[in-house]
Design an enzyme around this catalytic site. Structure first.
Site, PDB file in Angstrom:
ATOM      1  N   GLU A  91       0.830  -1.216   0.000  1.00 52.68           N
ATOM      2  CA  GLU A  91       0.000   0.000   0.000  1.00 52.68           C
ATOM      3  C   GLU A  91       0.862   1.263   0.000  1.00 52.68           C
ATOM      4  OE1 GLU A  91      -2.865  -0.450   3.174  1.00 52.68           O
ATOM      5  OE2 GLU A  91      -3.486  -2.420   2.464  1.00 52.68           O
ATOM      6  N   GLU A 122      -5.448  -8.746   0.584  1.00 53.00           N
ATOM      7  CA  GLU A 122      -6.315  -8.401   1.717  1.00 53.00           C
ATOM      8  C   GLU A 122      -7.658  -7.947   1.178  1.00 53.00           C
ATOM      9  OE1 GLU A 122      -5.009  -5.905   5.063  1.00 53.00           O
ATOM     10  OE2 GLU A 122      -3.009  -5.949   4.175  1.00 53.00           O
TER      11      GLU A 122
END
Length: 448
Positions: free
Chosen positions: A205, A354
Site C-alpha cells: 500500500e 487483503e
C-alpha cells in the site's frame, strides 16, 4: 495453671511433643516454599510472554535489534513425529500460477490474539492453503524474528500451507542498510528450507499516505529492488509481491500531507504534468520497481461502509470497479486498471492479498443491514464466477479474518478509532454460508 500445660505435655510425651513441634515447623516452611515457587513461576511465565509478544519491551530489556534466539532454528518434520511431512507437491502450484485454473483461498488471521492456522482449520472446516502474517523492519533489522519462528512452526503443522509475509518498514527507507536486506533474504530462505513457500509482500500500500514509507516513490522503488535482490540471492521459493492499495480516493491528500511541490516525489507522482496531484494522476506507475523484481501483482481492497464508519451494503460491482477504477465523479475520468496494466500486460499472476467487508457491532443503528448481509454481499462479488471469468490471472484471494480497532482519518480534525469486524470464520452460520456460496474453482487444497 496456665504454665503447667506445656510442662505436662513435655513430661508425658516428650518425644511426641518434639516431633509434633518439628512437623508444624516443616509444614510452615513447605507452605512458604510453595508460595515462593508459585510467585517465581508466575513471574517467569509473564516475563517470557513479554519477551515473545512485546517487541518494544524486549527492545528495552535486551537492547535494540534483540530477537532472543536470533535466526530461526531448524525444525525437524518427519513422518510420525507429530508434524506432517511437507510434500513438495502440496500447494506448490501457487509458485507456477499458469497451471492453476481458479483461485486459492487465503486468510489473514489474528496472530496477536494467539490464533493459528490449525485453529482456523478446525473452526472453519476447511484447510487453509495460504495464511498471512505481518512484521516490521527497522534500521536494526526485522523486529519479530523469534515471532516468525513461532509462526513458521505453526504453518509447518498445516501440511501444504503457504506463508504470506507482509514486511512493513518503520524507519525511513534510506536508513535500511544492506545488512538489513540481507537478513530479510536469509530469514525467508530459512523458512523456505523447512518446505514452506513464502509470498513476500514488501512495503504494501505504498501509494497511500498512512504508512511512513507511503508516497515516496523514489525511495520505495530503490528499497523494493534491494529487498528483491537480497531474497533472490538466497532462495527461489520466496515470491516478491508488489501490492498497492485500491486507488479509490487517491491521492488522499489533506492540506498538509503529501510530497512538497517541486520535490522529486511530487514530480514522479504528477504523471500528467499539470502541477497538481489528484485523481487524474496514475496511482500505480510511479511506484512500480520493474518487471525483473516483481513476481506477483498484489492488491488491497475493502468495503468499509459509508464514511468509513457505518454498516452499509456494498453496491453492485464495487469490487470489480476497484480493480478497474474509473477516477473522478463521472465516467469521463481516467481508468486506472491494475489488472490490465500490470498483471495482464506483463503476464504476472494477480493476488488480492487483503479483502473483507467491515461490520461495526458497536455502532449498530436501527435499520442497519445485518453482519451476514454485509459480508455476504461482499464475498459474493469477490469470489464469483464473474470474477473468475473477468480476471483469469487472479490466482489468490485472501480474506482479512480479524476484528480490531482501526484508526480512521475521515476528513475531520485528528483521527478516530472504530471497531471493525471483518471475520468470517468465528461465526458458524457465516462460515457455513460463505462455503456454500463459493464457486467450484475456489481451492482450499491443491488445484487439480
Amino acid at each position: 495453671m496456665g504454665a503447667s500445660l506445656p510442662t505436662r505435655r513435655c513430661r508425658l510425651q516428650p518425644s511426641s511433643y518434639i516431633v509434633l513441634d518439628q512437623s508444624e515447623k516443616y509444614k510452615g516452611a513447605h507452605r512458604a516454599l510453595f508460595v515462593v515457587s508459585l510467585i517465581l513461576a508466575t513471574a517467569t511465565i509473564i516475563f517470557v510472554n513479554v519477551l515473545l509478544y512485546s517487541p518494544s519491551a524486549r527492545q528495552a530489556l535486551l537492547g535494540p535489534g534483540s530477537t532472543i534466539f536470533g535466526v530461526i532454528p531448524e525444525v525437524q518434520s518427519t513422518p510420525g513425529s507429530g508434524a506432517p511431512s511437507r510434500s513438495p507437491a502440496n500447494n506448490r502450484r501457487i509458485l507456477d500460477p499458469a497451471s492453476i485454473n481458479g483461485i486459492y483461498f487465503g486468510a489473514s488471521i489474528d496472530w496477536k490474539a494467539k490464533d493459528v492456522p490449525s485453529a482456523f482449520n478446525e473452526r472453519f472446516g476447511k484447510p487453509l492453503p495460504f495464511v498471512m502474517c505481518f512484521a516490521n523492519i527497522t534500521a536494526d533489522g526485522l523486529t519479530l524474528v523469534r515471532e516468525l519462528k513461532y509462526i513458521a512452526d505453526t504453518v509447518l503443522r498445516v501440511d501444504g500451507a503457504i506463508l504470506g509475509l507482509t514486511v512493513m518498514p518503520v524507519d525511513p527507507l534510506d536508513q535500511l542498510s544492506d545488512a538489513v536486506y540481507d537478513q530479510l533474504g536469509r530469514t525467508c530462505a530459512e523458512i523456505n528450507r523447512h518446505g514452506i513457500p513464502v509470498m513476500l509482500r514488501y512495503a504494501h500500500e505504498m501509494n497511500g499516505n498512512w504508512f511512513s514509507y507511503g508516497q515516496a516513490p523514489g525511495a520505495y522503488r530503490a528499497s523494493f529492488i534491494k529487498a528483491a535482490t537480497a531474497v533472490k540471492k538466497y532462495t527461489n521459493l520466496t515470491s516478491m509481491v508488489w501490492a498497492p492499495n485500491s486507488p479509490v480516493g487517491y491521492p488522499w491528500l489533506a492540506a498538509d500531507s503529501g510530497p512538497k511541490a517541486g520535490s522529486a516525489d511530487f514530480v514522479a507522482m504528477d504523471t500528467n504534468k499539470d502541477g497538481i496531484l489528484d485523481h487524474r494522476d496514475d496511482p500505480y506507475t510511479p511506484y512500480y520497481p520493474g518487471d525483473d523484481y516483481v513476481d506477483w501483482i498484489g492488491f488491497s481492497v475493502f468495503h468499509f461502509g459509508n464514511n468509513l464508519n457505518s454498516n452499509t451494503l456494498p453496491v453492485d460491482g464495487e469490487f470489480r470497479n476497484a480493480i478497474q477504477h474509473v477516477a473522478g465523479i463521472n465516467a469521463t475520468g481516467p481508468t486506472w486498471d491494475l489488472y490490465t496494466q500490470f498483471s495482464q500486460a506483463r503476464n504476472k499472476p494477480f493476488a488480492v492479498m487483503e479483502t473483507g467487508a467491515a461490520y461495526y457491532p458497536k455502532s449498530v443503528k436501527p435499520g442497519d443491514p445485518s453482519e451476514m448481509d454485509i459480508k455476504r454481499a461482499w464475498w459474493q462479488q469477490v469470489y464469483s464466477d464473474d470474477t473468475l471469468k473477468r480476471f483469469p490471472l487472479m490466482k489468490l484471494v485472501s480474506w482479512f479474518d480479524i476484528a480490531e480497532d482501526e484508526r480512521v482519518n475521515n476528513g475531520v480534525e485528528g483521527s478516530l478509532y472504530y471497531y471493525r469486524d471483518f471475520r468470517i470464520s468465528w461465526n458458524k452460520e457465516i462460515a457455513a454460508q460463505f462455503k456454500a456460496d463459493l464457486p467450484p474453482r475456489v481451492f482450499f487444497e491443491d488445484a487439480p
